[in-house]
Design an enzyme around this catalytic site. Sequence first.
Site, short mmCIF file in Angstrom:
data_model
loop_
_atom_site.label_atom_id
_atom_site.label_comp_id
_atom_site.label_asym_id
_atom_site.label_seq_id
_atom_site.Cartn_x
_atom_site.Cartn_y
_atom_site.Cartn_z
N ASP A 38 44.63 40.15 39.43
CA ASP A 38 45.94 40.73 39.72
C ASP A 38 46.47 41.49 38.50
O ASP A 38 46.10 41.21 37.36
CB ASP A 38 46.95 39.62 40.05
CG ASP A 38 46.61 38.92 41.36
OD1 ASP A 38 45.92 39.52 42.20
OD2 ASP A 38 47.03 37.76 41.50
N1 URA Z 1 43.76 34.16 41.70
C1 URA Z 1 44.95 34.78 41.67
O1 URA Z 1 45.90 34.32 42.28
N2 URA Z 1 45.07 35.88 40.93
C2 URA Z 1 44.06 36.43 40.21
O2 URA Z 1 44.24 37.45 39.54
C3 URA Z 1 42.82 35.77 40.27
C4 URA Z 1 42.69 34.63 41.02
#
Ligand code: URA
Length: 242
Positions: free
Chosen positions: A102
């Site tokens: 993310d």
């Molecule tokens: N899980 C998440 O919620 N975000 C990420 O960036 C990676 C795994």
Amino acid sequence: MERLQKVIANAGIASRRKAEELIKEGRVKVNGKVVTELGVKVSGNDQVEVDEIPIDKEEPIYFILYKPSGVISSVSDDKGRKVVTDFFPMIKQRIYPIGRLDYDTSGIILLTNDGEFSNLLQHPKYEINKEYIAKVKGIPTKEAIRKLERGIQLEDGKTAPAQVKIMSMDNKKNTAIVRLIIHEGRNRQVKRMLEAIGTPVLKLKRERYAFLDLSGLRSGDARELSPHEVKQLRALASTKHR
Ligand code: URA
């Protein structure tokens, strides 16, 4: 014979959808002629070029990046935000991230131009472990931890059993640091899992990807993977060992 967009995607140049765009934009040539239709099929004997570069002429290359938060896991962003490939200004090959983190998640992300390798590592059946460290609001109960360990129902199905450990807690601030090891890669999975037990994520970092960790790297640093590391990752995927 395979569809042109699939051949471009498998060469690691772009996703299937992006490859279709490249074709429509007139950036793809087959045997020296621009092709703008999507239905065209090609064989191994056909010479495919994207932006005048033959697709089979790129040396495969593999990197690990310590992605800072505030960076998009993509090769471009229409809002002009920083993307992971901005950390590789000297690299001529068309690399792209393997999977994604993310925007606000930091930590390990791998990049390559090797489509087959990228597909291999992301295939759910190979169960590559990824370790996350999350700061959460609230302190998970033992029962909540057990739920994550058993697998928890999310809106897209039950998660596979996770390894979970509370690393520390701050009773005054009502926060905790939780380590979670999962092998699935669903969208926002860690955040959704921790949200589901009532302790939303405040901060998230991926500290390990298979046997690779962040040692020697500071936020924003990258290094090329050694041939041995690449070989080990391939072996892990194909034998389903972690
Ligand atoms: N899980 C998440 O919620 N975000 C990420 O960036 C990676 C795994």
